[in-house]
Motif scaffolding. Structure first.
Motif, short mmCIF file in Angstrom:
data_model
loop_
_atom_site.label_atom_id
_atom_site.label_comp_id
_atom_site.label_asym_id
_atom_site.label_seq_id
_atom_site.Cartn_x
_atom_site.Cartn_y
_atom_site.Cartn_z
N ARG A 167 0.77 -1.12 -0.03
CA ARG A 167 -0.10 -0.06 -0.12
C ARG A 167 0.81 1.26 0.05
O ARG A 167 0.47 2.31 -0.54
N GLY A 168 2.00 1.36 0.74
CA GLY A 168 2.90 2.30 0.89
C GLY A 168 3.45 2.74 -0.51
O GLY A 168 3.45 3.81 -1.01
N ARG A 169 3.83 1.53 -1.30
CA ARG A 169 4.40 1.67 -2.59
C ARG A 169 3.51 2.30 -3.61
O ARG A 169 3.64 3.22 -4.28
N LEU A 170 2.19 1.84 -3.57
CA LEU A 170 1.06 2.19 -4.27
C LEU A 170 0.85 3.64 -4.22
O LEU A 170 0.73 4.63 -5.00
N ARG A 171 0.75 4.18 -2.76
CA ARG A 171 0.48 5.55 -2.55
C ARG A 171 1.82 6.61 -3.04
O ARG A 171 1.68 7.58 -3.46
#
Length: 179
Positions: free
Chosen positions: A162-166
């Motif tokens: 999720r962090g990478r996506l954000r």
């Protein structure tokens, strides 16, 4: 280690010199404020100096210090501060370029890219910022991050994803704005 356990302050200075920059970089990316990061690192070394006898395995010193700084950062993120009320208009560049490139233009582009990434990481929610910093900057495995944060491995994996996506969305928005 022996000298630290004997409370030799010169050994503490060596420890600070060896791990200070790495802990400061980690703390800064976690708390998003240079002064707060410095305070967290300072508290880390004080706590480590007082509690060095608790460290069973000297080979785990770096990991132990990292856990302390993470906990100090978490505490500071939970603590109310005047910094939340008073606005500040600064963008600090933590890591100065060491002159790896000969051309000033290349130095500028590299510095600008690092700053954009740093700003993007600092804009993430703390739970994502924490795992991103530990995974990419401290090169910890998912298992090590889980142990340091007290989360399950699957939680760490989900937060990384999720962090990478954000981060990707932030980066894409910035690129669109630059056009």
């Amino acid at each position: 280690m022996r000298r630290l356990k004997e409370k030799d302050e010169a050994a503490l200075l060596v420890l600070m010199e060896q791990y200070g920059d790495e802990l400061l970089r980690t703390a800064y990316l976690l708390v998003k404020d240079h002064q707060t990061a410095e305070e967290a690192v300072q508290d880390t070394f004080v706590q480590a100096y007082r509690s060095i006898g608790q460290l069973q395995d000297p080979s785990r010193l770096r990991s132990w210090l990292m856990r302390i700084v993470i906990n100090c950062c978490r505490t500071r993120m939970r603590t109310w501060s005047w910094r939340k009320v008073l606005p500040w208009a600064w963008v600090e560049q933590l890591a100065e370029d060491q002159g790896r490139y000969a051309a000033p233009e290349e130095q500028l582009v590299e510095s600008w890219g690092r700053e954009r990434l740093s700003v993007a990481i600092r804009s993430l929610d703390y739970m994502y910022r924490e795992v991103i910093v530990l995974y990419y900057y401290q090169e910890m495995s998912v298992l090590e991050i889980a142990a340091h944060t007290g989360c399950k491995e699957n939680t760490v994996k989900a937060r990384l994803a999720r962090g990478r996506l954000r981060l990707r969305k932030i980066w894409e928005r910035e690129e669109e704005a630059d056009v």
